[in-house]
Design a protein around this motif. Structure first.
Motif, PDB file in Angstrom:
ATOM      1  N   GLU A 268      15.898  16.372   8.393  1.00  0.00           N
ATOM      2  CA  GLU A 268      15.692  17.275   7.259  1.00  0.00           C
ATOM      3  C   GLU A 268      15.182  16.532   6.031  1.00  0.00           C
ATOM      4  N   LEU A 269      15.714  15.341   5.777  1.00  0.00           N
ATOM      5  CA  LEU A 269      15.243  14.544   4.646  1.00  0.00           C
ATOM      6  C   LEU A 269      13.749  14.272   4.770  1.00  0.00           C
ATOM      7  N   MET A 270      13.320  13.842   5.945  1.00  0.00           N
ATOM      8  CA  MET A 270      11.911  13.495   6.126  1.00  0.00           C
ATOM      9  C   MET A 270      11.016  14.728   6.085  1.00  0.00           C
ATOM     10  N   ARG A 271      11.482  15.826   6.612  1.00  0.00           N
ATOM     11  CA  ARG A 271      10.669  17.050   6.562  1.00  0.00           C
ATOM     12  C   ARG A 271      10.473  17.507   5.115  1.00  0.00           C
ATOM     13  N   VAL A 272      11.527  17.444   4.338  1.00  0.00           N
ATOM     14  CA  VAL A 272      11.437  17.858   2.940  1.00  0.00           C
ATOM     15  C   VAL A 272      10.548  16.896   2.162  1.00  0.00           C
ATOM     16  N   GLN A 273      10.787  15.603   2.326  1.00  0.00           N
ATOM     17  CA  GLN A 273      10.046  14.620   1.547  1.00  0.00           C
ATOM     18  C   GLN A 273       8.554  14.620   1.875  1.00  0.00           C
ATOM     19  N   THR A 274       8.213  14.802   3.150  1.00  0.00           N
ATOM     20  CA  THR A 274       6.806  14.755   3.552  1.00  0.00           C
ATOM     21  C   THR A 274       6.152  16.133   3.554  1.00  0.00           C
ATOM     22  N   HIS A 275       6.870  17.132   3.042  1.00  0.00           N
ATOM     23  CA  HIS A 275       6.361  18.514   3.000  1.00  0.00           C
ATOM     24  C   HIS A 275       5.996  19.017   4.397  1.00  0.00           C
ATOM     25  N   GLY A 276       6.870  18.707   5.354  1.00  0.00           N
ATOM     26  CA  GLY A 276       6.722  19.262   6.694  1.00  0.00           C
ATOM     27  C   GLY A 276       5.881  18.464   7.655  1.00  0.00           C
ATOM     28  N   THR A 277       5.319  17.347   7.220  1.00  0.00           N
ATOM     29  CA  THR A 277       4.482  16.551   8.128  1.00  0.00           C
ATOM     30  C   THR A 277       5.336  15.516   8.854  1.00  0.00           C
ATOM     31  N   TRP A 278       6.325  15.993   9.532  1.00  0.00           N
ATOM     32  CA  TRP A 278       7.227  15.117  10.281  1.00  0.00           C
ATOM     33  C   TRP A 278       7.799  15.898  11.448  1.00  0.00           C
TER      34      TRP A 278
ATOM     35  N   CYS B 246       7.085  11.682  14.425  1.00  0.00           N
ATOM     36  CA  CYS B 246       6.335  12.396  13.400  1.00  0.00           C
ATOM     37  C   CYS B 246       5.755  13.708  13.926  1.00  0.00           C
ATOM     38  N   ILE B 247       5.895  13.970  15.221  1.00  0.00           N
ATOM     39  CA  ILE B 247       5.336  15.169  15.847  1.00  0.00           C
ATOM     40  C   ILE B 247       6.449  16.183  16.069  1.00  0.00           C
ATOM     41  N   ALA B 248       6.268  17.385  15.522  1.00  0.00           N
ATOM     42  CA  ALA B 248       7.259  18.447  15.679  1.00  0.00           C
ATOM     43  C   ALA B 248       7.290  18.944  17.115  1.00  0.00           C
ATOM     44  N   ASP B 249       8.429  19.496  17.513  1.00  0.00           N
ATOM     45  CA  ASP B 249       8.572  19.989  18.881  1.00  0.00           C
ATOM     46  C   ASP B 249       7.512  21.032  19.223  1.00  0.00           C
TER      47      ASP B 249
ATOM     48  N   HIS C 284       0.837  -1.195   0.000  1.00  0.00           N
ATOM     49  CA  HIS C 284       0.000   0.000   0.000  1.00  0.00           C
ATOM     50  C   HIS C 284       0.877   1.252   0.000  1.00  0.00           C
ATOM     51  N   ASN C 285       1.758   1.339  -0.969  1.00  0.00           N
ATOM     52  CA  ASN C 285       2.650   2.488  -1.086  1.00  0.00           C
ATOM     53  C   ASN C 285       2.797   2.837  -2.566  1.00  0.00           C
ATOM     54  N   TYR C 286       3.389   3.996  -2.823  1.00  0.00           N
ATOM     55  CA  TYR C 286       3.420   4.521  -4.178  1.00  0.00           C
ATOM     56  C   TYR C 286       4.845   4.962  -4.543  1.00  0.00           C
ATOM     57  N   GLU C 287       5.015   5.367  -5.781  1.00  0.00           N
ATOM     58  CA  GLU C 287       6.348   5.666  -6.278  1.00  0.00           C
ATOM     59  C   GLU C 287       7.061   6.713  -5.432  1.00  0.00           C
ATOM     60  N   ALA C 288       6.344   7.734  -5.014  1.00  0.00           N
ATOM     61  CA  ALA C 288       6.970   8.780  -4.199  1.00  0.00           C
ATOM     62  C   ALA C 288       7.462   8.215  -2.863  1.00  0.00           C
ATOM     63  N   ASP C 289       6.695   7.313  -2.276  1.00  0.00           N
ATOM     64  CA  ASP C 289       7.106   6.682  -1.014  1.00  0.00           C
ATOM     65  C   ASP C 289       8.347   5.827  -1.222  1.00  0.00           C
ATOM     66  N   GLN C 290       8.373   5.111  -2.326  1.00  0.00           N
ATOM     67  CA  GLN C 290       9.516   4.246  -2.621  1.00  0.00           C
ATOM     68  C   GLN C 290      10.787   5.060  -2.841  1.00  0.00           C
TER      69      GLN C 290
END
Length: 279
Positions: free
Chosen positions: A202-212, A160-163, A26-32
């Motif tokens: 930083e990688l996860m924040r950029v990839q998830t558009h800040g939802t990390w 996944c929750i910001a400070d 249940h994942n997509y190209e962007a997730d991969q």
């Protein structure tokens, strides 16, 4: 039911990335692509995901078998896979009830398609910090009896929750609503390497558009357990939390770990500081 076609599948989500790391579908190209970038920084992340899933299976079984927990709340539950919380708990006690909380539309769509056949489970669309909405939701109140000890899981989700969204306060608001004897599972991604903490965050924040949120240090996770009675074997790399076999212990992540454990809500009169129960 959520229409997945309306979801922007070009933006990776932590839940779908976790699904890919577990060899789910249940994942997509962007997730991969995001996972491939993550593996460049932390090559053993697939082992980390497997270890975390094994930990979930063990800790839910312990709550159900050894502590008699029959009501479970799973915050940030992620995509359904094999041996979900309700399957583990209901294998011990068929009357067990589980409410899953998640805000990923793909998680909600797939979850509801599976859980519709089980009248002792539900999935609620909500941010995990929206405690009043969650605890007042009809699906929640119809399944979870807060007059009894409840099992709560914050499994691999507080990173996944910001400070600024104060993850410790989210945990605290949930704990305040629980009866003594309730059990809380908390674990999140930690690393002793400051550069890796920075790079992956930083990688996860950029990839998830800040939802990390953030990869944290162990002492920060210790702080989430303030006021709770930590159960044996204490707060550890979850690979070492009552493992079923040496095989599970050998398959370790190297660059970072899931760190945490299981704790009990003490009687209200008890001094509210974290204490460890003797093994």
């Amino acid at each position: 039911m959520t229409d997945i076609r309306r979801v922007d599948l070009s933006i990776p989500s932590a839940a779908r990335m976790y699904d890919w790391l577990l060899d789910g579908h249940h994942n997509y190209e962007a997730d991969q692509r995001a996972c491939e970038l993550l593996l460049e920084s932390a090559p053993s992340t697939k082992a980390l995901a497997r270890n975390n899933r094994w930990f979930l299976e063990r800790v839910v079984r312990v709550m159900a078998e050894e502590h008699g927990i029959r009501h479970f709340i799973d915050f940030g539950s992620g995509l359904p896979t094999q041996n979900n919380v309700h399957q583990i708990a209901q294998a011990v006690a068929p009357a067990s009830r589980v409410v899953y909380i998640d805000n990923d539309p793909v998680v909600l769509a797939h979850g509801r398609s599976i859980l519709d056949e089980n009248d002792r489970t539900a999935i609620i669309s909500a941010d995990m910090g929206n405690t009043p909405y969650i605890f007042g939701h009809p699906d929640f109140t119809s399944l979870i009896d807060l007059r009894q000890p409840v099992g709560v899981l914050f499994n691999s989700v507080l990173h996944c929750i910001a400070d600024e969204d104060r993850p410790k306060d989210i945990v605290g608001r949930v704990v305040e609503r629980l009866e003594p004897g309730s059990l809380i599972v908390i674990c999140q991604l930690v690393s002793d390497d400051p550069q890796l903490r920075h790079d992956v965050t930083e990688l996860m924040r950029v990839q998830t558009h800040g939802t990390w949120g953030r990869v944290r240090e162990r002492w920060e996770v210790d702080d989430f357990f303030d006021g709770l009675v930590i159960q044996r074997p204490g707060l550890v790399d979850v690979t070492d939390w009552r493992p079923n076999s040496e095989l599970q212990q050998r398959q370790r992540s190297i660059e970072w770990t899931e760190y945490g454990g299981l704790a009990e809500v003490p009687p209200r009169r008890q001094h509210r500081s974290a204490t460890a129960r003797n093994a």
